[in-house]
Design a protein around this motif. Structure first.
Motif, PDB file in Angstrom:
ATOM      1  N   PHE A 161      50.627  64.280 127.535  1.00  0.00           N
ATOM      2  CA  PHE A 161      51.455  64.496 126.526  1.00  0.00           C
ATOM      3  C   PHE A 161      52.347  65.169 126.435  1.00  0.00           C
ATOM      4  O   PHE A 161      53.525  65.900 126.105  1.00  0.00           O
ATOM      5  N   ASN A 162      52.088  67.309 126.103  1.00  0.00           N
ATOM      6  CA  ASN A 162      51.909  68.077 126.406  1.00  0.00           C
ATOM      7  C   ASN A 162      52.975  68.347 128.064  1.00  0.00           C
ATOM      8  O   ASN A 162      54.284  69.220 127.127  1.00  0.00           O
ATOM      9  N   LYS A 163      52.627  67.858 128.884  1.00  0.00           N
ATOM     10  CA  LYS A 163      53.385  67.969 129.886  1.00  0.00           C
ATOM     11  C   LYS A 163      54.579  66.859 130.069  1.00  0.00           C
ATOM     12  O   LYS A 163      55.709  67.652 130.042  1.00  0.00           O
ATOM     13  N   LEU A 164      55.060  66.268 129.642  1.00  0.00           N
ATOM     14  CA  LEU A 164      55.694  65.210 128.977  1.00  0.00           C
ATOM     15  C   LEU A 164      56.617  65.564 128.134  1.00  0.00           C
ATOM     16  O   LEU A 164      58.154  66.177 128.360  1.00  0.00           O
ATOM     17  N   ALA A 165      55.977  66.316 126.934  1.00  0.00           N
ATOM     18  CA  ALA A 165      56.417  66.879 126.487  1.00  0.00           C
ATOM     19  C   ALA A 165      57.542  68.143 126.353  1.00  0.00           C
ATOM     20  O   ALA A 165      58.944  68.232 125.572  1.00  0.00           O
ATOM     21  N   VAL A 166      57.827  69.175 127.293  1.00  0.00           N
ATOM     22  CA  VAL A 166      57.751  69.701 127.455  1.00  0.00           C
ATOM     23  C   VAL A 166      58.717  69.959 129.445  1.00  0.00           C
ATOM     24  O   VAL A 166      59.456  71.325 129.194  1.00  0.00           O
ATOM     25  N   ALA A 167      58.630  68.504 129.357  1.00  0.00           N
ATOM     26  CA  ALA A 167      59.923  68.793 130.666  1.00  0.00           C
ATOM     27  C   ALA A 167      61.703  68.547 129.997  1.00  0.00           C
ATOM     28  O   ALA A 167      61.793  68.229 128.464  1.00  0.00           O
ATOM     29  N   PRO A 168      63.221  69.187 130.563  1.00  0.00           N
ATOM     30  CA  PRO A 168      63.427  69.374 130.174  1.00  0.00           C
ATOM     31  C   PRO A 168      64.610  68.074 130.202  1.00  0.00           C
ATOM     32  O   PRO A 168      65.834  68.065 129.639  1.00  0.00           O
ATOM     33  N   LEU A 169      64.470  67.434 130.829  1.00  0.00           N
ATOM     34  CA  LEU A 169      64.421  65.990 130.835  1.00  0.00           C
ATOM     35  C   LEU A 169      63.912  65.023 131.559  1.00  0.00           C
ATOM     36  O   LEU A 169      63.138  64.922 132.461  1.00  0.00           O
ATOM     37  N   LEU A 170      63.127  63.863 130.212  1.00  0.00           N
ATOM     38  CA  LEU A 170      62.205  62.622 130.921  1.00  0.00           C
ATOM     39  C   LEU A 170      63.039  61.270 130.927  1.00  0.00           C
ATOM     40  O   LEU A 170      62.936  60.740 130.257  1.00  0.00           O
ATOM     41  N   PRO A 171      62.643  60.818 132.335  1.00  0.00           N
ATOM     42  CA  PRO A 171      62.785  59.773 132.988  1.00  0.00           C
ATOM     43  C   PRO A 171      62.080  58.680 132.289  1.00  0.00           C
ATOM     44  O   PRO A 171      60.408  58.862 132.398  1.00  0.00           O
ATOM     45  N   PHE A 172      61.920  57.846 131.004  1.00  0.00           N
ATOM     46  CA  PHE A 172      61.389  56.786 130.441  1.00  0.00           C
ATOM     47  C   PHE A 172      62.129  55.552 130.395  1.00  0.00           C
ATOM     48  O   PHE A 172      62.698  55.654 129.565  1.00  0.00           O
ATOM     49  N   PRO A 173      60.980  54.105 130.618  1.00  0.00           N
ATOM     50  CA  PRO A 173      62.181  53.453 129.757  1.00  0.00           C
ATOM     51  C   PRO A 173      61.851  52.782 128.618  1.00  0.00           C
ATOM     52  O   PRO A 173      61.007  53.522 127.726  1.00  0.00           O
ATOM     53  N   GLU A 174      62.936  51.747 128.263  1.00  0.00           N
ATOM     54  CA  GLU A 174      63.595  51.873 126.608  1.00  0.00           C
ATOM     55  C   GLU A 174      62.995  53.042 125.862  1.00  0.00           C
ATOM     56  O   GLU A 174      62.789  53.429 124.393  1.00  0.00           O
ATOM     57  N   GLY A 175      63.470  53.761 126.247  1.00  0.00           N
ATOM     58  CA  GLY A 175      64.030  54.801 125.873  1.00  0.00           C
ATOM     59  C   GLY A 175      63.189  55.841 124.687  1.00  0.00           C
ATOM     60  O   GLY A 175      62.718  56.224 124.000  1.00  0.00           O
ATOM     61  N   GLY A 176      61.497  55.653 125.347  1.00  0.00           N
ATOM     62  CA  GLY A 176      60.239  56.198 124.571  1.00  0.00           C
ATOM     63  C   GLY A 176      60.227  55.058 123.044  1.00  0.00           C
ATOM     64  O   GLY A 176      59.302  55.840 121.985  1.00  0.00           O
ATOM     65  N   ALA A 230      62.329  74.980 122.859  1.00  0.00           N
ATOM     66  CA  ALA A 230      63.199  75.464 122.465  1.00  0.00           C
ATOM     67  C   ALA A 230      63.977  74.170 123.320  1.00  0.00           C
ATOM     68  O   ALA A 230      63.790  73.240 124.160  1.00  0.00           O
ATOM     69  N   GLY A 231      65.328  73.752 122.087  1.00  0.00           N
ATOM     70  CA  GLY A 231      66.165  72.515 122.280  1.00  0.00           C
ATOM     71  C   GLY A 231      64.965  71.080 122.132  1.00  0.00           C
ATOM     72  O   GLY A 231      63.977  70.596 122.000  1.00  0.00           O
ATOM     73  N   ARG A 232      65.576  69.801 121.966  1.00  0.00           N
ATOM     74  CA  ARG A 232      65.804  68.322 121.866  1.00  0.00           C
ATOM     75  C   ARG A 232      65.236  68.343 122.452  1.00  0.00           C
ATOM     76  O   ARG A 232      65.605  68.556 123.534  1.00  0.00           O
ATOM     77  N   LEU A 233      64.207  67.199 123.245  1.00  0.00           N
ATOM     78  CA  LEU A 233      63.792  66.143 123.718  1.00  0.00           C
ATOM     79  C   LEU A 233      64.995  65.613 124.903  1.00  0.00           C
ATOM     80  O   LEU A 233      65.062  64.430 123.802  1.00  0.00           O
ATOM     81  N   ARG A 234      65.218  65.370 125.369  1.00  0.00           N
ATOM     82  CA  ARG A 234      66.353  64.655 126.275  1.00  0.00           C
ATOM     83  C   ARG A 234      65.476  63.423 127.303  1.00  0.00           C
ATOM     84  O   ARG A 234      64.880  63.341 127.632  1.00  0.00           O
ATOM     85  N   MET A 235      65.253  62.120 126.939  1.00  0.00           N
ATOM     86  CA  MET A 235      65.286  60.496 127.458  1.00  0.00           C
ATOM     87  C   MET A 235      66.362  59.851 128.463  1.00  0.00           C
ATOM     88  O   MET A 235      67.764  60.532 127.429  1.00  0.00           O
ATOM     89  N   LEU A 236      65.981  59.731 129.728  1.00  0.00           N
ATOM     90  CA  LEU A 236      66.353  59.148 130.461  1.00  0.00           C
ATOM     91  C   LEU A 236      66.401  57.688 130.609  1.00  0.00           C
ATOM     92  O   LEU A 236      64.893  57.340 131.292  1.00  0.00           O
ATOM     93  N   PRO A 237      67.232  56.258 130.073  1.00  0.00           N
ATOM     94  CA  PRO A 237      66.483  56.032 130.427  1.00  0.00           C
ATOM     95  C   PRO A 237      65.854  54.761 132.274  1.00  0.00           C
ATOM     96  O   PRO A 237      66.703  55.950 132.214  1.00  0.00           O
ATOM     97  N   LEU A 238      64.669  54.807 132.650  1.00  0.00           N
ATOM     98  CA  LEU A 238      64.624  53.811 133.210  1.00  0.00           C
ATOM     99  C   LEU A 238      63.676  52.731 133.141  1.00  0.00           C
ATOM    100  O   LEU A 238      62.857  52.198 132.392  1.00  0.00           O
ATOM    101  N   PRO A 239      64.885  51.519 134.325  1.00  0.00           N
ATOM    102  CA  PRO A 239      63.989  50.452 134.460  1.00  0.00           C
ATOM    103  C   PRO A 239      62.306  50.278 134.128  1.00  0.00           C
ATOM    104  O   PRO A 239      62.266  51.505 135.298  1.00  0.00           O
ATOM    105  N   ALA A 240      62.414  49.248 133.796  1.00  0.00           N
ATOM    106  CA  ALA A 240      59.779  50.092 133.796  1.00  0.00           C
ATOM    107  C   ALA A 240      59.658  49.744 135.342  1.00  0.00           C
ATOM    108  O   ALA A 240      58.737  50.153 135.522  1.00  0.00           O
ATOM    109  N   SER A 241      60.434  48.354 135.912  1.00  0.00           N
ATOM    110  CA  SER A 241      59.904  48.214 137.158  1.00  0.00           C
ATOM    111  C   SER A 241      60.150  49.743 138.404  1.00  0.00           C
ATOM    112  O   SER A 241      59.456  50.202 138.956  1.00  0.00           O
ATOM    113  N   LEU A 242      60.455  50.757 137.935  1.00  0.00           N
ATOM    114  CA  LEU A 242      60.521  52.238 138.683  1.00  0.00           C
ATOM    115  C   LEU A 242      59.964  53.187 138.276  1.00  0.00           C
ATOM    116  O   LEU A 242      59.289  53.764 139.023  1.00  0.00           O
ATOM    117  N   PHE A 243      59.522  53.015 136.975  1.00  0.00           N
ATOM    118  CA  PHE A 243      57.983  54.076 136.150  1.00  0.00           C
ATOM    119  C   PHE A 243      57.081  52.927 136.746  1.00  0.00           C
ATOM    120  O   PHE A 243      56.691  53.879 136.742  1.00  0.00           O
TER     121      PHE A 243
END
Length: 434
Positions: A161-176, A230-243
């Motif tokens: 979760f630390n690794k996911l938190a520092v990602a510049p852009l996080l593709p994730f289903p349902e916007g987390g 720095a900066g806010r967490l940016r999530m990119l919607p991703l289809p669950a099937s691709l995840f």
């Protein structure tokens, strides 16, 4: 401190939760016997035990003599060679619990998982539930403790979760938006210690979770803030099937936590309406915004960044080797390659062998960069450094004009060597044999 010190066997004492529980019990004055698969040389108060071998109850009986409490903290998130859910989570604990009842052990605490209930679907949760059900049938005091996501230094899920938190852009289903209720390791351990010292009269199921359910995206945002990123967490919607597809591919990478099943568990969320921890501790559990201590913030952030980007660096390095091989095999005019080899004194069959042999070696290095087992990788990085250094020396001696090329085809070897040196340094050292 407890009125009476007890002799407590903690199985899985080398793991994240087991180690913390054993340390806390010792701090409280209890005598702790650590159940370990690989006891360190000279260690005292340890029991050599391998749950993967499923020790039978007859084996346990003499070893439980004078044991007052057993805490079982053995667990794996993913199956691997020699370790499977059924053996470690179901069969071996079941034998241990029956032996505890026969040997007169007073209290048993089983560290299970939130989700190991009647709605369980994953092999992980089903295997945990099987052992939980065995314990519930026995005339023992204690509890089945079902933690939510556990956060703490050294924890596998915390690192993820630390690794996911520092990602510049996080593709994730349902916007987390899936709900989670993470609990800090200190609160989990405090709850287990309380159950050990004041056990219920019969086996109860106790869920240990954080103060309240929150969306996964909010949890990651709080961790990001706690890490000082720095900066806010940016999530990119991703289809669950691709995840799920990505998780299935990640399962084949060395050291990966993700596979299809862990992806499904993430998507299902992990929250409860029956949190036993506040009443047990007499206070609210620690909220996620306070999970990361200020004095460890920068070190934790750097580790998360390394965890995030090291696989990317390996993939980029693998691409470089593989693309170089493809180009050498014919995308670049072969005659041009022969002219370059002639510049270092190679002609005829020797030049042909050098061209295609080097291309084959580049291809091998590319594949191994992605797929080499951990025990090979330090040697792999050294071999790559040696090859690049050798190329650089040859070109410096015979084709030194390439140092002055405006695109820097040789000077780029310097940062490349630094990158491979970093990968070499990050590899864990093999333990010394005694």
């Amino acid at each position: 401190m407890p009125a009476t010190a007890m002799r407590v066997l903690v199985t899985g004492a080398s793991g994240f939760i087991g180690h913390a529980v054993a340390h806390a019990l010792r701090q409280r004055g209890h005598r702790v016997v650590r159940g370990l698969r690989h006891p360190p040389p000279g260690a005292t108060d340890t029991l050599l035990v391998d749950f993967a071998m499923v020790p039978r109850r007859e084996w346990w009986l003499p070893r439980l003599k004078d044991i007052d409490v057993v805490v079982n903290a053995v667990g794996i998130l993913r199956e691997q060679r020699g370790q499977n859910f059924r053996g470690l989570h179901s069969d071996a604990p079941g034998e241990l619990f029956h032996a505890c009842a026969a040997a007169g052990v007073g209290t048993v605490v089983q560290v299970s998982a939130l989700g190991a209930d009647g709605d369980a679907r994953s092999a992980y949760h089903l295997s945990k539930r099987a052992a939980d059900d065995v314990l519930r049938t026995l005339p023992l005091r204690g509890a089945v403790v079902q933690p939510s996501l556990v956060y703490g230094p050294g924890g596998t899920s915390a690192a993820l979760f630390n690794k996911l938190a520092v990602a510049p852009l996080l593709p994730f289903p349902e916007g987390g938006r899936m709900q989670v209720q993470p609990v800090h390791i200190a609160d989990l351990v405090a709850g287990i210690v309380r159950v050990v010292e004041q056990p219920p009269p019969a086996i109860e199921t106790l869920v240990f979770a954080g103060p309240q359910p929150i969306a996964l995206a909010a949890y990651l945002s709080q961790l990001r803030h706690g890490l000082g990123e720095a900066g806010r967490l940016r999530m990119l919607p991703l289809p669950a099937s691709l995840f799920r597809l990505g998780a299935s591919l990640a399962a084949h990478l060395p050291g990966s936590m993700l596979d299809r099943e862990t992806a499904d568990m993430l998507l299902a969320g992990n929250a409860t309406q029956h949190n036993a921890l506040p009443s047990l501790l007499g206070r609210a559990p620690r909220p996620p915004e306070n999970f990361i201590a200020p004095e460890t913030r920068e070190a934790t952030r750097r580790m998360a960044v390394l965890d995030l980007w090291t696989p990317v660096l390996r993939a980029a390095l693998a691409f470089l080797w593989i693309w170089t091989a493809i180009v050498s095999f014919g995308l670049y005019p072969v005659q041009g390659s022969y002219e370059l080899l002639a510049g270092v004194g190679l002609h005829g069959r020797i030049a042909t062998f050098a061209l295609y042999g080097a291309a084959a070696l580049d291809l091998l290095f590319g594949v191994l960069t992605l797929a080499a087992p951990a025990r090979w990788r330090r040697w792999l990085w050294l071999a790559q450094v040696a090859l690049i250094a050798g190329y650089t020396v040859l070109i410096t001696v015979f084709l030194r004009q390439y140092w002055l090329h405006p695109y820097g085809p040789i000077s780029k070897n310097i940062p490349l060597l630094a990158l491979i040196g970093l990968l070499w340094a990050l590899e864990p050292r093999a333990p010394r044999r005694r």
